[in-house]
Design an enzyme around this catalytic site. Sequence first.
Site, short mmCIF file in Angstrom:
data_model
loop_
_atom_site.label_atom_id
_atom_site.label_comp_id
_atom_site.label_asym_id
_atom_site.label_seq_id
_atom_site.Cartn_x
_atom_site.Cartn_y
_atom_site.Cartn_z
N PRO A 9 0.83 -1.21 0.00
CA PRO A 9 0.00 0.00 0.00
C PRO A 9 0.87 1.26 0.00
O PRO A 9 1.77 1.40 0.83
CB PRO A 9 -0.78 -0.12 1.31
CG PRO A 9 0.07 -0.98 2.20
CD PRO A 9 0.79 -1.93 1.28
N SER B 38 -3.88 1.48 -0.10
CA SER B 38 -3.84 2.35 1.09
C SER B 38 -5.16 3.09 1.25
O SER B 38 -5.76 3.55 0.27
CB SER B 38 -2.71 3.37 0.94
OG SER B 38 -2.80 4.33 1.96
N TYR C 38 -5.91 2.84 7.73
CA TYR C 38 -5.58 3.83 8.77
C TYR C 38 -6.91 4.13 9.43
O TYR C 38 -7.79 4.76 8.81
CB TYR C 38 -5.00 5.11 8.17
CG TYR C 38 -3.54 5.01 7.78
CD1 TYR C 38 -2.59 4.46 8.64
CD2 TYR C 38 -3.10 5.51 6.56
CE1 TYR C 38 -1.25 4.40 8.28
CE2 TYR C 38 -1.77 5.46 6.20
CZ TYR C 38 -0.85 4.90 7.07
OH TYR C 38 0.48 4.84 6.70
N THR D 67 -2.11 -0.87 9.67
CA THR D 67 -0.71 -0.41 9.77
C THR D 67 -0.48 0.22 11.13
O THR D 67 -1.21 1.14 11.53
CB THR D 67 -0.40 0.57 8.61
OG1 THR D 67 -0.48 -0.17 7.39
CG2 THR D 67 0.99 1.16 8.76
N LYS E 192 0.49 -4.69 9.97
CA LYS E 192 1.65 -4.30 9.15
C LYS E 192 2.52 -3.34 9.95
O LYS E 192 2.00 -2.33 10.46
CB LYS E 192 1.17 -3.64 7.86
CG LYS E 192 2.29 -3.13 6.96
CD LYS E 192 1.72 -2.67 5.62
CE LYS E 192 2.79 -2.17 4.67
NZ LYS E 192 3.29 -0.83 4.98
N SER F 280 7.53 -5.11 8.59
CA SER F 280 7.69 -3.88 7.81
C SER F 280 8.09 -2.74 8.73
O SER F 280 7.66 -2.69 9.89
CB SER F 280 6.37 -3.54 7.11
OG SER F 280 6.46 -2.32 6.41
N HIS G 226 7.72 0.31 7.13
CA HIS G 226 7.16 1.35 6.27
C HIS G 226 8.19 1.83 5.24
O HIS G 226 8.22 3.00 4.85
CB HIS G 226 6.70 2.52 7.13
CG HIS G 226 5.37 3.11 6.74
ND1 HIS G 226 4.22 2.90 7.43
CD2 HIS G 226 5.04 3.95 5.72
CE1 HIS G 226 3.23 3.58 6.87
NE2 HIS G 226 3.70 4.22 5.82
N ARG H 281 10.28 4.55 6.67
CA ARG H 281 9.58 5.84 6.78
C ARG H 281 8.89 5.99 8.12
O ARG H 281 8.11 6.92 8.32
CB ARG H 281 8.51 5.94 5.69
CG ARG H 281 9.05 5.91 4.30
CD ARG H 281 7.96 5.57 3.30
NE ARG H 281 7.00 6.65 3.07
CZ ARG H 281 7.20 7.69 2.28
NH1 ARG H 281 8.34 7.80 1.65
NH2 ARG H 281 6.27 8.60 2.11
N GLY I 95 10.22 -4.03 2.24
CA GLY I 95 11.29 -3.10 2.58
C GLY I 95 12.59 -3.43 1.86
O GLY I 95 13.23 -4.42 2.18
N VAL J 259 13.22 -4.45 -1.15
CA VAL J 259 13.24 -5.56 -2.12
C VAL J 259 13.36 -4.98 -3.54
O VAL J 259 12.48 -4.24 -3.98
CB VAL J 259 11.96 -6.41 -1.98
CG1 VAL J 259 11.90 -7.49 -3.06
CG2 VAL J 259 11.89 -7.02 -0.60
N ARG J 260 14.44 -5.28 -4.20
CA ARG J 260 14.70 -4.72 -5.53
C ARG J 260 15.13 -5.76 -6.56
O ARG J 260 15.33 -5.43 -7.72
CB ARG J 260 15.83 -3.65 -5.45
CG ARG J 260 15.59 -2.54 -4.45
CD ARG J 260 14.49 -1.58 -4.91
NE ARG J 260 14.27 -0.50 -3.96
CZ ARG J 260 13.37 -0.53 -2.98
NH1 ARG J 260 12.58 -1.59 -2.81
NH2 ARG J 260 13.22 0.51 -2.18
N ARG K 169 8.41 1.31 -3.37
CA ARG K 169 8.92 2.32 -4.30
C ARG K 169 9.14 1.83 -5.73
O ARG K 169 8.82 2.56 -6.68
CB ARG K 169 10.20 2.95 -3.75
CG ARG K 169 9.95 3.77 -2.47
CD ARG K 169 11.23 4.35 -1.93
NE ARG K 169 11.08 5.02 -0.65
CZ ARG K 169 11.16 4.40 0.53
NH1 ARG K 169 11.36 3.10 0.60
NH2 ARG K 169 11.05 5.09 1.65
#
Length: 433
Positions: free
Chosen positions: A152, A181, A204, A230, A306, A328, A330, A333, A362, A364-365, A385
Amino acid sequence: MTQRGLIARRKFLQFLAASPLAANTAIASSIATLVAAAPGEAVAQSYDVLRGARRALGPDGIITAPGDALDVFEFEPAAKKAVLSQEAPLGSAPAHWGYLQSGVDGDVTRDANRTAYAGYNIRVKRLVDVRKVDTSVSVFGESWASPIFICPVSSLGAYDPEAGVAVARAAGKRKHQMMLSTVDNANIADVNKAHGTPAWFMLYPTDEWSVTQTLVKRAEDAGSPAIILTVDRQGGRNTETLFRERRLDDRDCAGCHQPGFVNEVSRKTNFAGIDVAKVTNLYGTGMTWEFIDRLRGIVKGKLLLKGIMTGEDAKEALRHGVDGIIVSNHGGRAEESGQATIGVLAEIVDAVGGRVPVLIDGGVRRGTDVLKALALGATAVGIGRPYVWGLAAFGEAGVDRVLEILDAEFTTIMRQVGALNVKQLTRDNVTRA
Ligand SMILES: Cc1cc2nc3c(=O)[nH]c(=O)nc-3n(C[C@H](O)[C@H](O)[C@H](O)COP(=O)(O)O)c2cc1C
């Protein structure tokens, strides 16, 4: 230009990029060809690339079409360029770029999420017939084609006029699950429709119970089988990278970002028609474990937390009837702990002891990151991202290509460890670097 105009323009550009008319896109990218050859068939080899036409980058060294990307990192500069050169109504938006990239304080935790993956190496296995590999996973009885899910992310409208709907179309076509989200610009009903099967709803709850109830009910009425609460945003945060980019933004940010909760959610359509007059806060709501009990009482489907980062909290979550854990921070963040998510995964998996699924996100690329997390016990692995870079740069087609790349990388490393399906991955597949 109107939102619709922006979409039409982007679609036209995507059509041009895919067309034989475009000089630098005379064929599909060689890497895409390589990927297309892979699933279930003979495994593609790197020399296949040489048989395709040469693919030049733009004059600034940035990819100009999603198919050109060799990895997800190549979407990052393309996204930045797109966000900084948007037309009205958004305009060049350094603050929006800063919002996406920001961690907190010095971005140490954000970066640790990524670099910690290098702390694990992969143990390969030879002489297994790996021509057919099944990457699907089953989560709460849902079958996902890939263990990679869409995290999200709020305010996707800053990166694409269709926001979560464009993401949902891309993810749905590839049968990746996604989480929407509460504070995206698209609402859960539209996203579920675009995804094809219902997405999960990230909540939220606000500090007003009647609003919580309505948000949950709307998501469930739209078919969403899981609610994700979250829990990592209660302490406030210092998104310094965002604030730094804001210095470069000469637009009138207050024109959109008026004070007060009503204004904060005025473009967030999950709140449409809900009386939010009594809400004072989206994040700092004073939630405790008693709130989890209360929420558990109204969530009919699955409830996940989360933002869990310790074995103790994971055990406590189970005591309160939670159906799943998302490890997570975030994306770095929330807190500047310096603690990478992959570093606490095994502790949490052990605490949970197989009673409920443990998901992680978090940093993961790479497909290899996905494999490491699964080997350490994760049920599925989320990206934030990277798909937003794809979205900002090329809309739905960019998200599609990000998923395609990660799936291809993951399939390749599955073969190298001799795993024919995800269930075969165990801790024996990794070792500490
Ligand atoms: C711009 C941005 C907005 C986010 N908004 C939310 C949100 O609304 N709710 C939430 O639970 N997580 C949110 N996250 C966190 C992501 O769900 C996810 O945990 C994180 O992005 C994963 O790390 P990665 O970006 O390194 O892949 C956001 C992340 C970013 C980058």
